[in-house]
Design an enzyme around this catalytic site. Sequence first.
Site, PDB file in Angstrom:
ATOM      1  N   LYS A   8       8.828  90.503  65.377  1.00 50.66           N
ATOM      2  CA  LYS A   8       8.379  89.117  65.496  1.00 50.66           C
ATOM      3  C   LYS A   8       9.597  88.240  65.765  1.00 50.66           C
ATOM      4  CE  LYS A   8       5.820  85.385  63.241  1.00 50.66           C
ATOM      5  NZ  LYS A   8       4.972  84.981  62.095  1.00 50.66           N
ATOM      6  N   ASP A  66      -1.615  78.313  55.424  1.00 52.09           N
ATOM      7  CA  ASP A  66      -2.269  78.459  56.734  1.00 52.09           C
ATOM      8  C   ASP A  66      -3.205  79.665  56.688  1.00 52.09           C
ATOM      9  OD1 ASP A  66      -2.842  77.675  59.305  1.00 52.09           O
ATOM     10  OD2 ASP A  66      -1.114  78.648  60.210  1.00 52.09           O
TER      11      ASP A  66
END
Length: 390
Positions: A123, A228
Amino acid sequence: MKLDTRAMRYLNREDWRVLTAVEQGSRNHEVVPTSLIAQISGLRGGSAVHKCISTLAKNGLIAKVKNAKYDGYRLTYGGLDYLALNTYRKRKEVYSVGNQIGVGKESDIFVVADEKGVQRVLKVHRLGRISFRTVKANRDYLRNRSSGSWMYMSRLAALKEFAFMRALRDNGFPVPEPLGQSRHTIVMSLIDAFPLRQLSSVPRPAALYAELIAMIVKLAEVGLIHGDFNEFNILIQEKRGSSTTVEGPLHGGTEVIELVPILIDFPQMVSIDHANAEIYFQRDVNCVKRFFQRRFNFVSDEPGPFLSTAIKGISSNGNHRLDVAVEASGFSKKWAKELEQYLAETEAVDADTDTESGDARDSYDQGSDSAKDGADGENRRGSSVDLESR
């Protein structure tokens, strides 16, 4: 952003020294003077330095800035990518880089492999990408931001995500296994799963809903709020089991598949001591409720949960609080505050630019689809590029 690693195998030791020198000089200079690059690299002879600079610039790893007051170069995201990958190569954590399988609002996801061919996920945080795309008219917002500060924030995001992922994994939470961190990147285990948003139906939505709500509460019980928690950041892994199940024919019998939620994406995670903790907690809960009502036509009869109830069982001595443990591990309150301020700024920007923000989310969706497609086929393995010289 494309991650083209083909030039890595052709860079020599002097090239890496000069690239590292530009990175070090970027700590105090947006544009690093050529003389300082030569000084930090320690290379003898100006011609050797200029040759390396030419090689790096040709491959887009450093760049000249127009109308600069002096001769110098800035580090690009491509150069930062190479430095991170070189660190992984030295640690033998990454040997080759494969296809891109995901695109987030401010991150890119790639499949990589170690020397044994074991596939992993890389990532790459790219904070600033959405901000520049969505705030073209907002010059006040951009005025105090440089490419160097975006890279610094990207590094903080990677540090924070790795620290929380490791703490959560060590304490039994269903998250990917963190395997390495360098600069603005993280290497983690590859999970054969798909985003919750791809589910069109489940046989027992109440069970899956209860499991997700329980996960939010469990996070709060160890001092954390995801911030989130939604269908984009919850992966669903299929395993044979007996809880939330899907049944189908298998060799004339019945196959029972357990749907296991895996939580991802932690740069926005906050402590329960945060000033807006209750708001963030309730937002996570409401995201799950809205999705289940919209997608599965399921509405829970039970109210809440509420943060005040979830944190009642926290030990008073703080031994089991992961927010405290992460801070003790080295991710300081100063770093957390800087990153939080950036995320708050970009969230405000996204709220003012609904159309552009929607486009950014769509690109993440498409990346998630390709991740699922690649999980079962040759898509992940077909075009990897080795990092080692030949």
